[in-house]
Write a protein that holds these residues in place. Structure first.
Motif, mmCIF file in Angstrom:
data_model
loop_
_atom_site.group_PDB
_atom_site.id
_atom_site.type_symbol
_atom_site.label_atom_id
_atom_site.label_comp_id
_atom_site.label_asym_id
_atom_site.label_seq_id
_atom_site.Cartn_x
_atom_site.Cartn_y
_atom_site.Cartn_z
ATOM 1 N N SER A 4 82.732 -29.867 94.718
ATOM 2 C CA SER A 4 84.475 -30.497 94.262
ATOM 3 C C SER A 4 85.644 -29.138 95.650
ATOM 4 C CB SER A 4 84.422 -29.885 93.531
ATOM 5 O OG SER A 4 85.671 -30.857 92.406
ATOM 6 N N HIS A 5 86.345 -28.829 94.896
ATOM 7 C CA HIS A 5 87.180 -27.835 95.455
ATOM 8 C C HIS A 5 88.098 -26.540 94.486
ATOM 9 C CE1 HIS A 5 90.649 -29.172 93.063
ATOM 10 N NE2 HIS A 5 89.958 -30.663 92.461
ATOM 11 N N LEU A 6 88.206 -26.129 95.556
ATOM 12 C CA LEU A 6 88.619 -24.661 95.083
ATOM 13 C C LEU A 6 90.413 -24.219 94.999
ATOM 14 C CD1 LEU A 6 86.420 -21.880 96.478
ATOM 15 C CD2 LEU A 6 86.956 -23.312 94.059
ATOM 16 N N TYR A 19 89.467 -25.242 85.274
ATOM 17 C CA TYR A 19 88.598 -25.612 85.629
ATOM 18 C C TYR A 19 88.587 -27.091 86.864
ATOM 19 C CZ TYR A 19 87.565 -23.927 81.713
ATOM 20 O OH TYR A 19 87.543 -22.301 80.380
ATOM 21 N N ASP A 20 90.335 -27.293 87.291
ATOM 22 C CA ASP A 20 90.204 -28.910 88.030
ATOM 23 C C ASP A 20 89.108 -27.887 89.774
ATOM 24 O OD1 ASP A 20 90.589 -30.783 89.569
ATOM 25 O OD2 ASP A 20 92.896 -30.526 89.177
ATOM 26 N N GLY A 21 88.830 -28.795 89.668
ATOM 27 C CA GLY A 21 88.011 -28.915 91.187
ATOM 28 C C GLY A 21 87.124 -27.166 90.586
ATOM 29 N N THR A 22 87.668 -25.641 90.376
ATOM 30 C CA THR A 22 86.164 -25.318 90.470
ATOM 31 C C THR A 22 84.731 -25.182 89.221
ATOM 32 O OG1 THR A 22 88.751 -24.062 90.407
ATOM 33 C CG2 THR A 22 86.172 -22.698 89.732
ATOM 34 N N CYS A 45 91.596 -28.636 101.069
ATOM 35 C CA CYS A 45 92.897 -28.785 100.748
ATOM 36 C C CYS A 45 92.266 -30.267 99.389
ATOM 37 C CB CYS A 45 93.518 -29.493 102.229
ATOM 38 S SG CYS A 45 95.731 -29.269 101.870
ATOM 39 N N GLU A 46 92.038 -30.663 98.723
ATOM 40 C CA GLU A 46 91.986 -31.757 98.359
ATOM 41 C C GLU A 46 92.968 -31.717 97.477
ATOM 42 O OE1 GLU A 46 90.887 -34.136 94.796
ATOM 43 O OE2 GLU A 46 91.560 -32.422 94.713
ATOM 44 N N GLU A 47 94.062 -31.033 96.789
ATOM 45 C CA GLU A 47 95.184 -31.537 96.607
ATOM 46 C C GLU A 47 96.566 -31.722 96.995
ATOM 47 O OE1 GLU A 47 94.789 -31.337 93.392
ATOM 48 O OE2 GLU A 47 93.868 -30.601 91.890
ATOM 49 N N LEU A 98 80.761 -33.354 89.070
ATOM 50 C CA LEU A 98 81.166 -32.806 87.587
ATOM 51 C C LEU A 98 83.067 -32.077 87.511
ATOM 52 C CD1 LEU A 98 80.231 -32.085 84.894
ATOM 53 C CD2 LEU A 98 80.091 -29.780 85.509
ATOM 54 N N HIS A 99 84.145 -33.041 87.253
ATOM 55 C CA HIS A 99 85.416 -32.766 86.948
ATOM 56 C C HIS A 99 86.377 -33.546 85.299
ATOM 57 C CE1 HIS A 99 89.127 -33.218 88.256
ATOM 58 N NE2 HIS A 99 88.758 -32.984 89.789
ATOM 59 N N ILE A 100 86.689 -32.425 85.511
ATOM 60 C CA ILE A 100 87.516 -32.074 84.202
ATOM 61 C C ILE A 100 88.262 -33.316 84.361
ATOM 62 C CG2 ILE A 100 87.243 -30.109 83.490
ATOM 63 C CD1 ILE A 100 90.762 -30.694 84.921
HETATM 64 ZN ZN LIG Z 1 90.634 -31.785 91.046
#
Ligand SMILES: [Zn+2]
Length: 306
Positions: free
Chosen positions: A77-79, A88-91, A122-124, A188-190
């Motif tokens: 996922s992304h940090l 939690y989003d990404g992390t 740079c996901e967001e 896995l993502h929220i």
């Molecule tokens: Zn995300």
């Protein structure tokens, strides 16, 4: 079984990078805070004996070989986060991916395929107004010129920011991956909506992604004095925008498909002062659906009405 205590502890540690005093965190792409979080995860990956590499846009890959030289199974996922984002989003996807691979390795579970943890760069879209930059580069969909043209609020281009971050952006083409590099990808993502939580369902499996169709509109009216211009002699761009907003809402609610959602996320009036009739409005419409046909239908209905 994974070691949930360890996972919790590491989640707490990584959450300190970019944590805000009022709660939540800001860990924008290519920021100091993201660099700290990346350094931390890399120490964990090293401790696991992963073979770590970084590509030209800063995507991180941590690999453990399998029994056979087959395309890898990737998880990650992304940090980076949005401003005032959650922990939690990404992390969570990154840390759970690491924990899953670590559990497989520690227990000596045999696996045919190599396993790779991916941390997407740079996901967001918050900083450069473009989402999933890391994966776009992997897919060969962003050129050096495109990176130079994407700017943040301070006028810093994505190219400059990535370079200052230590990425070898001048070799951006080298980050493109062959289509058969990975066999499968797991994340896995929220949940980003309220549905599972409201229904008390602990986990859901994604069956589709709500792809967007987006419009940016500029409505041209005429700026006039709010006191001296009679109602029937006005061309009020903001009043027009208000009608469009209500139409968009009505179409998504009543006329398009059951899974259609549509949002006017912004409407900026100019000159934007109390005593002047708005002369122009810039606004954005975001229409989404997991069903392509419904999505196109909604877009068509919205286009037709105006
Ligand atoms: Zn995300």
């Amino acid at each position: 079984m994974i070691n949930s205590e360890r996972l919790k502890r590491e989640m707490q540690t990584i959450s300190t990078f970019g944590a805000l005093p009022q709660g939540g965190m800001s860990r924008l792409a290519f920021s100091q805070e993201e660099a700290q979080a990346r350094a931390y995860i890399k120490t964990l990956m090293q401790a696991l004996g992963m073979n770590i590499r970084e590509d030209a846009i800063g995507n991180i890959f941590g690999r453990i070989e399998g029994e056979l030289p087959l395309p890898a199974i990737a998880i990650g996922s992304h940090l980076d986060s949005v401003p005032l984002g959650g922990f939690y989003d990404g992390t969570l996807g990154v840390m759970c991916g690491l924990e899953a691979i670590r559990t497989i390795k520690e227990n000596g579970i045999s696996h045919k395929r190599p396993l790779e943890l991916i941390i997407f760069s740079c996901e967001e879209s918050s900083r450069f107004n473009m989402a999933t930059v890391g994966s776009k580069v992997m897919a060969g969909k962003l050129s050096k010129e495109a990176l130079e043209n994407l700017k943040d609020k301070e006028g810093v281009s994505l190219y400059e920011a990535a370079k200052a971050f230590g990425c070898a952006v001048e070799t951006i083409e080298s980050a493109k991956l062959a289509p058969d590099t990975f066999y499968a990808y797991l994340e896995l993502h929220i949940e980003q909506g309220p549905v599972l939580e409201n229904k008390g369902i602990p986990v859901g499996i994604v069956t589709g992604i709500a792809a967007p169709i987006r419009y940016e509109l500029t409505l041209q009216g005429r700026a006039d004095h709010s006191g001296a211009t009679p109602m029937n002699m006005r061309s009020d761009a903001l009043a027009c925008a208000a009608e469009i907003i209500l139409h968009v809402e009505k179409i998504a609610k009543e006329e398009a498909g059951e899974t259609t959602v549509a949002t006017v996320g912004f409407a900026n009036a100019t000159p934007g002062v109390l005593n002047v009739i708005p002369g122009s409005v810039r606004m954005g419409i975001d229409i989404r659906d997991i069903d392509q046909e419904n999505l196109e239908k909604a877009a068509l209905l919205i286009e037709k009405k105006h």
